[in-house]
Design a protein around this motif. Structure first.
Motif, PDB file in Angstrom:
ATOM      1  N   ASP A  55      -0.038  15.530 -24.376  1.00  0.00           N
ATOM      2  CA  ASP A  55      -0.290  14.269 -23.675  1.00  0.00           C
ATOM      3  C   ASP A  55      -0.698  13.146 -24.621  1.00  0.00           C
ATOM      4  O   ASP A  55      -0.271  12.006 -24.457  1.00  0.00           O
ATOM      5  CB  ASP A  55      -1.395  14.460 -22.626  1.00  0.00           C
ATOM      6  N   ARG A  56      -1.531  13.467 -25.610  1.00  0.00           N
ATOM      7  CA  ARG A  56      -2.062  12.435 -26.500  1.00  0.00           C
ATOM      8  C   ARG A  56      -1.429  12.437 -27.885  1.00  0.00           C
ATOM      9  O   ARG A  56      -1.366  11.395 -28.542  1.00  0.00           O
ATOM     10  CB  ARG A  56      -3.571  12.612 -26.681  1.00  0.00           C
ATOM     11  N   VAL A  57      -1.046  13.627 -28.345  1.00  0.00           N
ATOM     12  CA  VAL A  57      -0.593  13.764 -29.731  1.00  0.00           C
ATOM     13  C   VAL A  57       0.632  14.660 -29.817  1.00  0.00           C
ATOM     14  O   VAL A  57       0.931  15.425 -28.898  1.00  0.00           O
ATOM     15  CB  VAL A  57      -1.709  14.350 -30.634  1.00  0.00           C
ATOM     16  N   THR A  58       1.294  14.569 -30.947  1.00  0.00           N
ATOM     17  CA  THR A  58       2.369  15.482 -31.318  1.00  0.00           C
ATOM     18  C   THR A  58       1.919  16.231 -32.560  1.00  0.00           C
ATOM     19  O   THR A  58       1.357  15.637 -33.485  1.00  0.00           O
ATOM     20  CB  THR A  58       3.676  14.714 -31.589  1.00  0.00           C
ATOM     21  N   LEU A  59       2.160  17.535 -32.570  1.00  0.00           N
ATOM     22  CA  LEU A  59       1.832  18.372 -33.721  1.00  0.00           C
ATOM     23  C   LEU A  59       3.126  18.819 -34.372  1.00  0.00           C
ATOM     24  O   LEU A  59       4.014  19.354 -33.703  1.00  0.00           O
ATOM     25  CB  LEU A  59       1.049  19.611 -33.275  1.00  0.00           C
ATOM     26  N   THR A  60       3.246  18.612 -35.668  1.00  0.00           N
ATOM     27  CA  THR A  60       4.443  19.043 -36.385  1.00  0.00           C
ATOM     28  C   THR A  60       4.153  19.126 -37.879  1.00  0.00           C
ATOM     29  O   THR A  60       3.036  18.845 -38.327  1.00  0.00           O
ATOM     30  CB  THR A  60       5.623  18.106 -36.089  1.00  0.00           C
ATOM     31  N   ARG A  61       5.161  19.488 -38.622  1.00  0.00           N
ATOM     32  CA  ARG A  61       5.019  19.699 -40.060  1.00  0.00           C
ATOM     33  C   ARG A  61       4.623  18.415 -40.787  1.00  0.00           C
ATOM     34  O   ARG A  61       5.113  17.323 -40.491  1.00  0.00           O
ATOM     35  CB  ARG A  61       6.347  20.205 -40.624  1.00  0.00           C
ATOM     36  N   ILE A  62       3.753  18.573 -41.755  1.00  0.00           N
ATOM     37  CA  ILE A  62       3.338  17.473 -42.617  1.00  0.00           C
ATOM     38  C   ILE A  62       4.279  17.445 -43.824  1.00  0.00           C
ATOM     39  O   ILE A  62       4.581  18.494 -44.394  1.00  0.00           O
ATOM     40  CB  ILE A  62       1.890  17.664 -43.100  1.00  0.00           C
ATOM     41  N   THR A  63       4.744  16.268 -44.198  1.00  0.00           N
ATOM     42  CA  THR A  63       5.640  16.144 -45.345  1.00  0.00           C
ATOM     43  C   THR A  63       4.982  15.296 -46.437  1.00  0.00           C
ATOM     44  O   THR A  63       3.902  14.728 -46.234  1.00  0.00           O
ATOM     45  CB  THR A  63       6.980  15.505 -44.949  1.00  0.00           C
ATOM     46  N   GLU A  64       5.645  15.185 -47.556  1.00  0.00           N
ATOM     47  CA  GLU A  64       5.113  14.383 -48.661  1.00  0.00           C
ATOM     48  C   GLU A  64       5.095  12.892 -48.328  1.00  0.00           C
ATOM     49  O   GLU A  64       4.448  12.113 -49.026  1.00  0.00           O
ATOM     50  CB  GLU A  64       5.887  14.673 -49.944  1.00  0.00           C
TER      51      GLU A  64
END
Length: 198
Positions: free
Chosen positions: A16-25
């Motif tokens: 609802d508030r955020v998206t979680l995904t891979r962190i990149t450079e």
């Protein structure tokens, strides 16, 4: 618990508030705001990173641990804010035998107080229970970390008790930690479940 799904590729979890995904450079500057800020580490076992270049090394180590199926590091991106990295969520201590995982959340100072931490925990919990088949989530917080405890309680986590002088933290010595948990059986149906894309 389907750990193969968890480690098949970095999950993309839209809450609802955020998206979680891979962190990149591409996120290194924002990561430095998080990992380089000593204030963010008041309640963590280690100290802040000493230099921006260390963010690259830590990010590569996180990718290595993911390939080894040991932990998952995801970025917390506020919905409607483009690709702004506001924090990190780590899944670790994965035990397929009891279908359990531990989690940690850290949000940059300038994004604290906006519900991004609890939004990340909520989205991760829905994904882990509904898609991965986890039975138990747990988190450890220092007893003085009132904001961390409130975040967990807001997401339905239950305080199980405090383990006294039970952990040796490299940066802080011997500490007490309060254990919180959330079971799949504790969850009620949500009206707006998180969306998952793998």
């Amino acid at each position: 618990m389907n750990t193969d799904l968890l480690f098949s590729s970095y999950p993309f979890i839209s809450g609802d508030r955020v998206t979680l995904t891979r962190i990149t450079e591409l996120d290194l500057e924002a990561l430095w705001d998080i990992w380089g800020d000593e204030e963010n580490y008041r309640f963590w076992p280690t100290a802040a990173l000493p230099a921006p270049a260390e963010c690259t090394r830590h990010l590569r180590q996180a990718d290595q641990r993911f390939r080894e199926k040991r932990s998952v590091l995801l970025g917390i991106y506020p919905n409607g804010a483009g690709q702004t990295l506001a924090g990190v969520l780590k899944l670790y201590g994965i035990d397929p035998r009891v279908e359990a995982l531990s989690l940690q959340v850290m949000v940059a100072q300038k994004y604290q107080g906006r519900g991004y931490g609890s939004g990340a925990v909520e989205a991760a919990a829905q994904y882990l229970f509904q898609r991965v088949g986890a039975r138990r989530l747990q988190a450890f917080v220092l007893p003085i970390d009132k904001a961390g405890a409130m975040t967990l309680e807001r997401c339905g986590f239950v305080k199980e008790g405090t383990l006294r002088e039970a952990f040796l933290w490299p940066d802080k010595g011997l500490v007490d930690l309060t254990l919180y948990s959330l079971l799949r059986s504790d969850r009620k149906q949500r009206t707006s479940p998180a969306q998952y894309y793998l």
